[in-house]
Design an enzyme around this catalytic site. Structure first.
Site, PDB file in Angstrom:
ATOM      1  N   ASP A  42       0.795  -1.375   0.107  1.00  0.00           N
ATOM      2  CA  ASP A  42      -0.003   0.025  -0.053  1.00  0.00           C
ATOM      3  C   ASP A  42       0.774   1.398   0.140  1.00  0.00           C
ATOM      4  OD1 ASP A  42      -2.161  -1.696   0.098  1.00  0.00           O
ATOM      5  OD2 ASP A  42      -1.951  -1.739   2.522  1.00  0.00           O
TER       6      ASP A  42
ATOM      7  N   GLY B 245      -4.217  -4.569  -3.975  1.00  0.00           N
ATOM      8  CA  GLY B 245      -4.953  -3.520  -4.501  1.00  0.00           C
ATOM      9  C   GLY B 245      -4.447  -2.230  -4.942  1.00  0.00           C
ATOM     10  N   HIS B 246      -4.276  -2.152  -6.278  1.00  0.00           N
ATOM     11  CA  HIS B 246      -3.332  -0.919  -6.685  1.00  0.00           C
ATOM     12  C   HIS B 246      -4.380   0.007  -7.380  1.00  0.00           C
ATOM     13  CE1 HIS B 246       0.305  -3.945  -7.455  1.00  0.00           C
ATOM     14  NE2 HIS B 246      -0.021  -3.525  -6.208  1.00  0.00           N
TER      15      HIS B 246
ATOM     16  N   LYS C 248       2.166   1.993  -5.096  1.00  0.00           N
ATOM     17  CA  LYS C 248       2.720   1.539  -6.394  1.00  0.00           C
ATOM     18  C   LYS C 248       2.076   1.610  -7.660  1.00  0.00           C
ATOM     19  CE  LYS C 248       3.164  -2.543  -4.410  1.00  0.00           C
ATOM     20  NZ  LYS C 248       2.907  -2.239  -2.904  1.00  0.00           N
TER      21      LYS C 248
ATOM     22  N   GLN D 179       2.191  -5.995  -2.947  1.00  0.00           N
ATOM     23  CA  GLN D 179       2.548  -6.080  -1.606  1.00  0.00           C
ATOM     24  C   GLN D 179       3.869  -5.471  -1.345  1.00  0.00           C
ATOM     25  OE1 GLN D 179       1.539  -9.512  -2.946  1.00  0.00           O
ATOM     26  NE2 GLN D 179      -0.517  -8.628  -2.529  1.00  0.00           N
TER      27      GLN D 179
HETATM   28  P1  IMP Z   1      -2.638 -12.855   2.069  1.00  0.00           P
HETATM   29  O1  IMP Z   1      -1.487 -12.278   1.241  1.00  0.00           O
HETATM   30  O2  IMP Z   1      -4.038 -12.623   1.755  1.00  0.00           O
HETATM   31  O3  IMP Z   1      -2.197 -14.350   2.566  1.00  0.00           O
HETATM   32  O4  IMP Z   1      -2.230 -11.959   3.538  1.00  0.00           O
HETATM   33  C1  IMP Z   1      -0.919 -12.046   4.326  1.00  0.00           C
HETATM   34  C2  IMP Z   1      -0.701 -10.737   4.858  1.00  0.00           C
HETATM   35  O5  IMP Z   1      -0.224  -9.870   3.878  1.00  0.00           O
HETATM   36  C3  IMP Z   1      -1.745  -9.936   5.602  1.00  0.00           C
HETATM   37  O6  IMP Z   1      -1.007  -9.324   6.593  1.00  0.00           O
HETATM   38  C4  IMP Z   1      -2.350  -9.026   4.496  1.00  0.00           C
HETATM   39  O7  IMP Z   1      -3.043  -8.135   5.080  1.00  0.00           O
HETATM   40  C5  IMP Z   1      -1.117  -8.702   3.780  1.00  0.00           C
HETATM   41  N1  IMP Z   1      -1.358  -8.237   2.504  1.00  0.00           N
HETATM   42  C6  IMP Z   1      -1.570  -9.098   1.414  1.00  0.00           C
HETATM   43  N2  IMP Z   1      -1.750  -8.426   0.443  1.00  0.00           N
HETATM   44  C7  IMP Z   1      -1.392  -7.064   0.645  1.00  0.00           C
HETATM   45  C8  IMP Z   1      -1.398  -5.466  -0.007  1.00  0.00           C
HETATM   46  O8  IMP Z   1      -1.996  -5.780  -1.357  1.00  0.00           O
HETATM   47  N3  IMP Z   1      -1.469  -4.781   0.717  1.00  0.00           N
HETATM   48  C9  IMP Z   1      -1.081  -4.783   1.944  1.00  0.00           C
HETATM   49  N4  IMP Z   1      -0.942  -5.879   2.799  1.00  0.00           N
HETATM   50  C10 IMP Z   1      -1.333  -6.959   1.868  1.00  0.00           C
HETATM   51 MG    MG Z   2      -2.596  -1.875  -1.902  1.00  0.00          MG
END
Ligand code: IMP
Ligand code: MG
Length: 429
Positions: free
Chosen positions: A13, A40-41, A16, A228
């Site tokens: 977040d 989520g971009h 990007k 991420q």
């Molecule tokens: P997962 O990727 O859904 O397995 O989540 C694992 C961890 O990564 C959790 O803490 C999510 O909140 C975090 N996470 C996954 N994708 C994102 C992202 O795009 N932005 C911020 N945090 C993320």
């Molecule tokens: Mg995001």
């Protein structure tokens, strides 16, 4: 050779999407290399002829899609949810964006299936919650590494698809009933539904690694878009509170099938403060009025799940680590405007563990939970920066803050963002 990699330098977040959208003007191909619809971009496109700006949130399709000349790739390192993909394609098409002939999906990317989401949710009911996005990311990567995963190419062979699906759904259902005591997946329904994807997805399937390497030979410019952030990296992040892929720059090579020698530069995106969604250590977190203020000013709610993001001061100690792990040379610092009203701004420049000052960023959650940040305080600029368009016109205190970030981390300041819109972007020469 011309590959630029954009990585998130914190916990995701960082903005990007906006930076990739900006750089897309100068490249031929934008390629996602890991993660899935957990990302989520957000990209804000200026409205034409007086119409209001439009905000798009992309979960799978690379943020370069808004530039007509750009081709987009979803690489082999991504875990692809066909349902999420189709709905994203439909949404973009409705807005008049051409997708066919512009989007290519690796035949080797693994698929996220409904049972991955059920398993993800079921695991999160226990006490050791990661706080995942519930998009089935972890379980899909488990299947990949277990060597039982179903890949995009399998969608094109009904017999193979049915056989693999049946085996995997039955195995997942065993876990769901016997271990997690929860709802199970419907074998026939899934087989029926996923067989239908063959025709829908066929126009997009490609050997994307071959496509990208051909493009490199033709001197095309490629932007590898990370999702991420480094601190969520499965190897280098704050394990176990991480995602199940490699958002760090190394992941771009394995996730796209391009050689490391093709990479020219690595740009790190960092927010002027810190946020984290989900569980896990966050040494500079501010669970107080300041955190609430940052959340409110910065609109810090998950673009995928809507969850309020945890907010805190910028952590330079972890950023320095992130710069090293990724090989970041240039920084894009986003959301500077969110700090506009503060009298004083703190940044963390080190960690204390008991009486000891740490020399390296510890990545195990146990240690990170115990560290106390060492702060330095900067004077706030108390001036609105969202209308500033040239770096030199930023208040002196703001420039001092930005330059301190780069000097501490040994990076070059390349861009500053003072708002979500395209024009709120300051390039630093
Ligand atoms: P997962 O990727 O859904 O397995 O989540 C694992 C961890 O990564 C959790 O803490 C999510 O909140 C975090 N996470 C996954 N994708 C994102 C992202 O795009 N932005 C911020 N945090 C993320
Ligand atoms: Mg995001």
């Amino acid at each position: 050779m011309s590959v630029q990699i954009i990585v998130g330098a914190q916990w995701g977040d960082e903005g990007k999407g906006k930076i990739v959208d900006h750089l897309s003007e100068q490249v031929d191909i934008v390629a996602r290399y890991q993660g899935g619809a957990n990302a989520g971009h957000t990209v804000v496109i200026p409205g034409k002829k007086g119409k209001p700006d439009q905000e798009y949130i992309l979960h799978l399709i690379p943020s370069g899609i808004f530039h007509k000349h750009v081709k987009c790739v979803i690489g082999n390192g991504v875990v692809l949810d066909p349902v999420a993909l189709m709905s994203e394609i439909e949404q973009l098409k409705k807005s008049g964006i051409k997708i066919e002939g512009r989007l290519f999906i690796s035949h080797n990317a693994h698929l996220i299936m409904p049972y991955h989401k059920l398993l993800d949710t079921a695991r999160e009911q226990g006490i050791d919650k990661i706080g995942t996005t519930g998009r089935g990311i972890g379980p899909a990567y488990i299947d990949k590494y277990m060597r039982t995963g179903i890949r995009v190419v399998d969608l094109l062979d009904r017999e193979v698809l049915c056989k693999k699906l049946k085996r995997n759904i039955e195995a997942s259902n065993e876990l769901l009933t016997k271990v997690y005591h929860t709802d199970i997946a419907d074998v026939d329904k899934i087989i029926q539904e996923y067989q239908e994807f063959d025709k829908k997805i066929d126009p997009y399937i490609k050997d994307t690694a071959a496509f990208l390497n051909d493009a490199l030979k033709k001197k095309k410019r490629i932007l590898a878009e990370g999702a991420q952030g480094a601190l969520l990296d499965i190897d280098f992040g704050t394990y176990p509170y991480v995602t199940s892929s490699n958002p760090t720059s190394g992941g771009a090579c394995t996730g796209l099938g391009i050689p490391p020698t093709a990479v020219d530069s690595i740009i790190g995106v960092v927010k002027a403060y810190s946020t984290r969604v989900g569980n896990g250590p966050f040494p500079t977190e501010q669970e107080n009025e300041l955190g609430a203020l940052l959340r409110q000013q910065g609109g810090e709610y998950g673009a995928t799940t809507g969850r309020p993001r945890r907010c805190g001061w910028l952590d330079l100690f972890s950023l320095k680590y992130s710069v090293r792990v990724n090989g970041i040379e240039k920084l894009a610092i986003t959301k500077l405007d969110v700090l506009d009203n503060l009298d004083a701004i703190k940044v963390c420049v080190g960690y204390k563990l008991g009486k000891k000052t740490l020399t390296h960023f510890p990545t195990d959650a146990q240690t990170l939970d115990k560290v106390k940040p060492i702060y330095e305080t900067f004077k706030g600029w108390k001036t609105q920066t969202s209308d500033v368009r040239k770096y030199q016109q930023l208040p002196r205190e703001a420039r001092r803050y930005l330059e301190a970030i780069c000097s501490y981390t040994g990076t070059r300041l390349w861009m500053v963002s003072v708002g979500a819109r395209r024009d709120q972007t300051l390039i630093v020469k």
